[in-house]
Enzyme design. Sequence first.
Site, short mmCIF file in Angstrom:
data_model
loop_
_atom_site.label_atom_id
_atom_site.label_comp_id
_atom_site.label_asym_id
_atom_site.label_seq_id
_atom_site.Cartn_x
_atom_site.Cartn_y
_atom_site.Cartn_z
N PHE A 1 3.22 1.26 3.70
CA PHE A 1 2.87 0.20 4.53
C PHE A 1 4.15 -0.39 5.18
O PHE A 1 4.37 -0.71 6.13
CB PHE A 1 2.11 -0.91 4.03
CG PHE A 1 1.76 -2.14 4.81
CD1 PHE A 1 0.67 -1.93 5.59
CD2 PHE A 1 2.59 -3.31 4.86
CE1 PHE A 1 0.48 -3.34 6.63
CE2 PHE A 1 2.37 -4.20 5.69
CZ PHE A 1 1.21 -4.45 6.46
N CYS B 1 3.11 4.26 -3.35
CA CYS B 1 2.01 4.22 -2.03
C CYS B 1 2.49 3.25 -1.49
O CYS B 1 2.26 3.09 0.01
CB CYS B 1 0.81 4.62 -2.32
SG CYS B 1 -0.12 3.25 -3.36
N ASP B 2 2.77 1.99 -1.95
CA ASP B 2 2.83 0.78 -1.16
C ASP B 2 3.72 0.70 -0.23
O ASP B 2 3.71 0.20 1.05
CB ASP B 2 3.28 -0.63 -1.90
CG ASP B 2 2.85 -0.57 -3.50
OD1 ASP B 2 2.37 0.51 -3.88
OD2 ASP B 2 2.93 -1.57 -3.94
N ALA B 3 4.81 1.58 -0.43
CA ALA B 3 6.06 1.76 0.55
C ALA B 3 5.44 2.38 1.85
O ALA B 3 6.27 2.19 2.84
CB ALA B 3 7.02 2.77 -0.07
#
Length: 371
Positions: free
Chosen positions: A163, A159-161
């Site tokens: 951003f 999920c960081d991807a």
Amino acid sequence: MKRLFFFTLFFLITVMQVTAQTDFDKTTIKSIMKQVADWQIANPNKGAEHDDLDWTHAALYMGMLDWAELTEKEDGDDSYYQWLMRIGRRNHFQVGKWMYHADFIAVGQPFIDLYVKYGNKKMIAPVMARANWVVENPAETTLELDYGKLETLDRWSWCDALFMAPPVYAKLYALTKNRKYLDFLNKEYKATYEYLYDKDEHLFYRDRRFFAKREANGKKVFWGRGNGWVLGGLVEILQVLPQDESSRTFYQDLFVTLATRVAGLQSEDGYWHASLLDPASYPSPETSATGFIVYALAYGVNEGLLDKAAFIPVIEKGWKALVDAVEPDGKLGYVQPIGADPRKVTRDMTEVYGVGAFLLSGCQIYKMAGK
């Protein structure tokens, strides 16, 4: 009687709005942001994963860009822009090494913004070349992240991807009006959304390894900063997608849903802790999650996407918590180190991406105070 009830309700809501807004003082907000920005510049982090072009610094640069815009506009001070330009020049505005990995194109976001300001094509050529290649040669790997198989990092499988990479394609579309960037963004983002978004909890798993995991209290594992990353990325997308672009509706609706869910998970101390559904197991404050979340909520209120009466008290409480984590010299503490899941945090821990989140949120708070 009914008329009196609605009049009283309207009055109370109005008082809530005015009271919440008057607690933001522009001079104080600006002063604390300067302290934090200046401390970080004077104390660069050169450890592992802290190359100029790494994702850690990309998040810092995004906050510094908003701060640079504010100080130039308000004070005629372009020193923060010049700091960013020196970083760009010494790296020839290149992006990271891996062709597909989202973390390695994240630095393209601030470089695109610098191009928009200064108009030098050298600032945008490398990130555009990388994005063009990826769009024209999309990765054909699974979203089932496996660190033993590095090719599973070629897509947005964590999920960081969301951003790191999606705002790059949104900004390139806004700049060029070439739909290939938007089509790629929509396809890949929605694939990750369908895979990692829990439609019951209205939160994002960090990656597929957490689907079956549970916290000590039996709840599902949803990482605070991970969902902060998603909200921050949605803000960056919404800031550049045209209002009349039909695909904007998906991102805007997701933003409102996720922001509303996360706002309800704020702890009594004003922070969002490392674990969203089991804060008791991670009782320490956590400023990187809190920073990105406050940034998103404040943006949502400023743009009329979120209700003032409901969200300003949450934002106010979150901003006070962030300020409380700043040392007298400007060091921001309680930043969870680099990782992929909830972990323990102490006051002495700091990181550049935490500072980036603090500055992003501070600039939105400053804008709110101006209203």
